[in-house]
Design an enzyme around this catalytic site. Structure first.
Site, mmCIF file in Angstrom:
data_model
loop_
_atom_site.group_PDB
_atom_site.id
_atom_site.type_symbol
_atom_site.label_atom_id
_atom_site.label_comp_id
_atom_site.label_asym_id
_atom_site.label_seq_id
_atom_site.Cartn_x
_atom_site.Cartn_y
_atom_site.Cartn_z
ATOM 1 N N PHE A 267 0.801 -1.233 0.000
ATOM 2 C CA PHE A 267 0.000 0.000 0.000
ATOM 3 C C PHE A 267 0.831 1.280 0.000
ATOM 4 O O PHE A 267 0.320 2.345 -0.332
ATOM 5 C CB PHE A 267 -0.954 0.025 1.218
ATOM 6 C CG PHE A 267 -0.273 0.416 2.501
ATOM 7 C CD1 PHE A 267 -0.005 1.750 2.787
ATOM 8 C CD2 PHE A 267 0.126 -0.538 3.432
ATOM 9 C CE1 PHE A 267 0.641 2.124 3.962
ATOM 10 C CE2 PHE A 267 0.767 -0.171 4.604
ATOM 11 C CZ PHE A 267 1.029 1.166 4.865
ATOM 12 N N GLU B 13 -5.033 -3.826 -2.158
ATOM 13 C CA GLU B 13 -6.471 -3.538 -2.093
ATOM 14 C C GLU B 13 -6.744 -2.238 -1.333
ATOM 15 O O GLU B 13 -7.842 -1.691 -1.409
ATOM 16 C CB GLU B 13 -7.242 -4.708 -1.454
ATOM 17 C CG GLU B 13 -6.877 -5.042 -0.020
ATOM 18 C CD GLU B 13 -5.695 -5.999 0.095
ATOM 19 O OE1 GLU B 13 -4.736 -5.873 -0.694
ATOM 20 O OE2 GLU B 13 -5.729 -6.861 0.990
ATOM 21 N N SER C 100 5.007 -6.944 3.471
ATOM 22 C CA SER C 100 5.549 -7.266 4.801
ATOM 23 C C SER C 100 6.349 -8.570 4.750
ATOM 24 O O SER C 100 6.135 -9.409 3.866
ATOM 25 C CB SER C 100 4.386 -7.420 5.780
ATOM 26 O OG SER C 100 3.556 -8.485 5.348
ATOM 27 N N CYS D 193 9.740 1.592 3.684
ATOM 28 C CA CYS D 193 10.635 0.508 4.103
ATOM 29 C C CYS D 193 12.053 1.016 4.254
ATOM 30 O O CYS D 193 12.916 0.296 4.730
ATOM 31 C CB CYS D 193 10.577 -0.634 3.103
ATOM 32 S SG CYS D 193 11.180 -0.127 1.495
ATOM 33 N N GLU E 266 8.744 -3.920 13.145
ATOM 34 C CA GLU E 266 8.468 -2.806 12.233
ATOM 35 C C GLU E 266 7.212 -2.079 12.724
ATOM 36 O O GLU E 266 6.138 -2.676 12.784
ATOM 37 C CB GLU E 266 8.254 -3.344 10.821
ATOM 38 C CG GLU E 266 8.068 -2.242 9.802
ATOM 39 C CD GLU E 266 7.969 -2.791 8.378
ATOM 40 O OE1 GLU E 266 7.333 -3.835 8.174
ATOM 41 O OE2 GLU E 266 8.524 -2.141 7.469
HETATM 42 P P1 NAD Z 1 1.258 -6.669 3.058
HETATM 43 O O1 NAD Z 1 2.287 -7.741 3.159
HETATM 44 O O2 NAD Z 1 0.146 -6.661 4.044
HETATM 45 O O3 NAD Z 1 0.557 -6.708 1.609
HETATM 46 C C1 NAD Z 1 1.323 -6.759 0.423
HETATM 47 C C2 NAD Z 1 0.508 -7.470 -0.650
HETATM 48 O O4 NAD Z 1 0.248 -8.807 -0.224
HETATM 49 C C3 NAD Z 1 -0.841 -6.828 -0.926
HETATM 50 O O5 NAD Z 1 -1.040 -6.781 -2.314
HETATM 51 C C4 NAD Z 1 -1.843 -7.737 -0.228
HETATM 52 O O6 NAD Z 1 -3.055 -7.830 -0.916
HETATM 53 C C5 NAD Z 1 -1.161 -9.086 -0.211
HETATM 54 N N1 NAD Z 1 -1.426 -9.893 0.983
HETATM 55 C C6 NAD Z 1 -1.710 -9.446 2.242
HETATM 56 N N2 NAD Z 1 -1.834 -10.487 3.091
HETATM 57 C C7 NAD Z 1 -1.623 -11.611 2.362
HETATM 58 C C8 NAD Z 1 -1.597 -13.007 2.686
HETATM 59 N N3 NAD Z 1 -1.821 -13.447 3.914
HETATM 60 N N4 NAD Z 1 -1.339 -13.882 1.693
HETATM 61 C C9 NAD Z 1 -1.099 -13.459 0.437
HETATM 62 N N5 NAD Z 1 -1.114 -12.150 0.088
HETATM 63 C C10 NAD Z 1 -1.363 -11.235 1.028
HETATM 64 O O7 NAD Z 1 2.060 -5.286 3.053
HETATM 65 P P2 NAD Z 1 1.457 -3.810 3.136
HETATM 66 O O8 NAD Z 1 0.933 -3.574 4.496
HETATM 67 O O9 NAD Z 1 0.597 -3.533 1.971
HETATM 68 O O10 NAD Z 1 2.781 -2.936 2.908
HETATM 69 C C11 NAD Z 1 3.636 -2.542 3.933
HETATM 70 C C12 NAD Z 1 4.785 -3.486 4.081
HETATM 71 O O11 NAD Z 1 5.534 -3.545 2.860
HETATM 72 C C13 NAD Z 1 5.794 -3.043 5.139
HETATM 73 O O12 NAD Z 1 6.209 -4.179 5.854
HETATM 74 C C14 NAD Z 1 6.937 -2.465 4.321
HETATM 75 O O13 NAD Z 1 8.200 -2.486 4.955
HETATM 76 C C15 NAD Z 1 6.918 -3.362 3.145
HETATM 77 N N6 NAD Z 1 7.598 -2.767 2.013
HETATM 78 C C16 NAD Z 1 8.841 -3.227 1.731
HETATM 79 C C17 NAD Z 1 9.552 -2.662 0.701
HETATM 80 C C18 NAD Z 1 10.941 -3.147 0.398
HETATM 81 O O14 NAD Z 1 11.515 -2.660 -0.554
HETATM 82 N N7 NAD Z 1 11.518 -4.061 1.150
HETATM 83 C C19 NAD Z 1 9.008 -1.624 -0.049
HETATM 84 C C20 NAD Z 1 7.704 -1.181 0.252
HETATM 85 C C21 NAD Z 1 7.007 -1.764 1.300
#
Ligand code: NAD
Length: 484
Positions: A149, A176, A226, A281, A375
């Site tokens: 997101f 989403e 994440s 991140c 985090e």
């Molecule tokens: P998230 O892991 O909740 O969601 C990421 C994606 O995975 C979304 O498209 C979501 O629909 C999907 N998803 C969520 N739960 C799922 C599950 N149980 N099974 C399969 N798919 C699932 O992450 P978020 O909250 O959208 O984003 C924030 C996180 O992203 C933070 O931890 C941040 O550090 C990380 N991030 C990392 C980087 C990097 O370069 N390392 C860059 C941007 C964000």
């Protein structure tokens, strides 16, 4: 609603379907600004089929022709920068300045894709008389990109331009929570001349991601989100024999030595922890002060107090996120840490239903506290203390994550020691947010990234291509000479 209802984008068409829909909420004021379909497996099947069909021609097009789409697309991004930034602001909650910077980064990523013909030429060598080996990079096939997101416009641009320019056809699964930017990406790629089916959008959440990991027609999965979900996606995609790069969460340490430039350190640390409401991140969310650094922390608090929710600080993504962040702060306080600047219970007049957390600085956090290890993903800086650089590096090294790490000092020798010993993929020396700019690649270590290649820059070329090695032999004694 401020934005039209969202659809999937398959084979160049926004298609209505009978799926269940969920609301898209602007975190700025809590209003519902659109709705989004939760895709079924048959929607994904349709997108994969469209991508497979498009791949036949797209993979045969020369790379010099393929990048022409991105020259035109880059101009469209520039012409529509303000509109695109407004969408990012509304769906994600950033300030307009941060949203504009995000779309500007998408432009830089697109520029890199335009340079790919200069980076992917093959190799040829006569390995014995009359026998030549030749090596070429070929696309992988149908691939998928799953986004988080926090950067609704930029993270899709970490993958789309390079993957497509290198000849792949791609399916994007936006978060989403922020699915609106993707719609304009599709419209603008089409306007730039991208053939139908090369880029597709399948909206959804967990079930859609699982279907992507399982789909036999998808060859590679790129994921950003994440660590918890990165692990699930990496294991599931690779167990289905796909290549996968999965970027996870972060806990980035900033080590501050007493000789650091106080003014610069204070400004940079405050900006790093609070930019994009701490939902980056690359945010430095943990500082380790070495020795006597009280004068720097005092200036840092002054800088933090200048950051005002609703003015130069955006919202966090949701009510759940606000509550989680405030819980971390309260638990740290209860465990004996000292709150120097307190951002709990922030509200913005006129936007009382928005999700705001003010800048927060907490001193005397200890490495065993949850706020030091996990985090938080909000505008919160936890300060730990160490009496030597060795001990500060040991704290950094003990993290499960390893996205970024930084040091502030005027000593080249100590900075060099830190650069050598920090356990992270992206290192900053007197830089608060050490994002490598193109052509350097982006990616962390440890539990901040699973898989072999980074997600952007030159490293991503490995991920989006496979090597074809051809050996040829021509008989010089054939006796046919058309030359004379
Ligand atoms: P998230 O892991 O909740 O969601 C990421 C994606 O995975 C979304 O498209 C979501 O629909 C999907 N998803 C969520 N739960 C799922 C599950 N149980 N099974 C399969 N798919 C699932 O992450 P978020 O909250 O959208 O984003 C924030 C996180 O992203 C933070 O931890 C941040 O550090 C990380 N991030 C990392 C980087 C990097 O370069 N390392 C860059 C941007 C964000």
């Amino acid at each position: 609603m401020k934005f039209p209802e969202l659809q999937n984008y398959i084979a160049g068409t926004f298609s209505s379907n009978g799926n269940a829909r969920i609301d898209v909420t602007s975190p700025l004021d809590g209003s519902i600004i659109s709705t989004m379909p939760l895709s079924t497996k048959s929607d994904l099947d349709a997108a994969v089929e469209a991508a497979q069909k498009a791949f036949t021609d797209w993979s045969k097009t020369t790379i010099k022709d393929r990048v022409q789409v991105f020259y035109r697309y880059k101009t469209l991004l520039e012409q529509n920068l303000e509109e695109l930034a407004t969408i990012v602001r509304d769906e994600n909650g950033k300030t307009m300045g941060e949203a504009t910077a995000e779309v500007s980064k998408s432009i830089e990523l697109t520029e890199f894709a335009c340079s790919l013909p200069q980076l992917v030429q093959g190799e040829i060598l006569e390995v014995s008389k009359g026998v030549e080996c030749r090596l070429e990079r070929k696309p992988v096939g149908v691939v998928a990109s799953i986004a988080p997101f926090n950067f609704p416009h930029m993270v899709p641009h970490w993958t789309l331009p390079n993957a497509i320019a290198l000849g792949n056809c791609i399916i994007l699964k936006p978060s989403e929570l922020v699915p609106i930017s993707a719609r304009r990406i599709a419209e603008m790629l089409k306007e730039a001349g991208l053939p139908d089916g090369v880029f597709n959008i399948v909206n959804g959440s967990r079930e859609t991601v699982e279907a992507i990991c399982d789909h036999p027609g998808i060859q590679a999965v790129s994921f950003v989100g994440s660590t918890k979900v990165a692990k699930i996606v990496y294991q599931r995609a690779t167990s289905n024999l796909k290549r996968c790069t999965a970027l996870g969460g972060a806990k980035n340490h900033l080590i501050v030595l007493p000789d650091a430039n106080a003014e610069m350190t204070a400004k940079d640390a405050a900006a790093s922890m609070s930019g994009c409401a701490g939902q980056r991140c690359m945010a430095s969310s943990a500082m380790v002060g070495v020795g006597e650094v009280d004068h720097i922390i005092e200036k840092l608090c002054t800088e933090a107090r200048k950051i005002k929710p609703g003015e130069n600080l955006g919202s966090v993504i949701s009510k759940v996120a606000k509550e989680r962040i405030e819980r971390y702060i309260t638990e740290a306080e209860q465990a004996g840490a000292k709150i120097l600047v307190d951002g709990r219970n922030a509200t913005v007049p006129g936007k009382e239903n928005g999700f705001y957390v003010g800048p927060t600085v907490i001193d005397y956090v200890t490495p065993d506290m949850a706020i030091a290890k996990e985090e938080v993903f909000g505008p919160v800086l936890s300060i730990m203390r160490a009496d030597t650089l060795d001990k500060a590096i040991a704290i950094e090294n003990s993290s499960n994550y390893g996205n970024a790490a930084g040091i502030y000092t005027e000593s080249g020798g100590l900075a060099r020691a830190f650069m050598e010993r920090a356990s992270a993929g992206m290192i900053g020396v007197n830089i608060g947010v050490p994002v490598p700019r193109e052509p350097f690649s982006f990616g962390g270590w440890n539990e901040s990234r699973f898989g072999v290649s980074d997600i952007t820059g030159k490293s991503s070329i490995e991920f989006w291509t496979q090597l074809k090695k051809t050996t040829t032999k021509w008989n010089p004694e054939a006796g046919i000479n058309w030359m004379s």
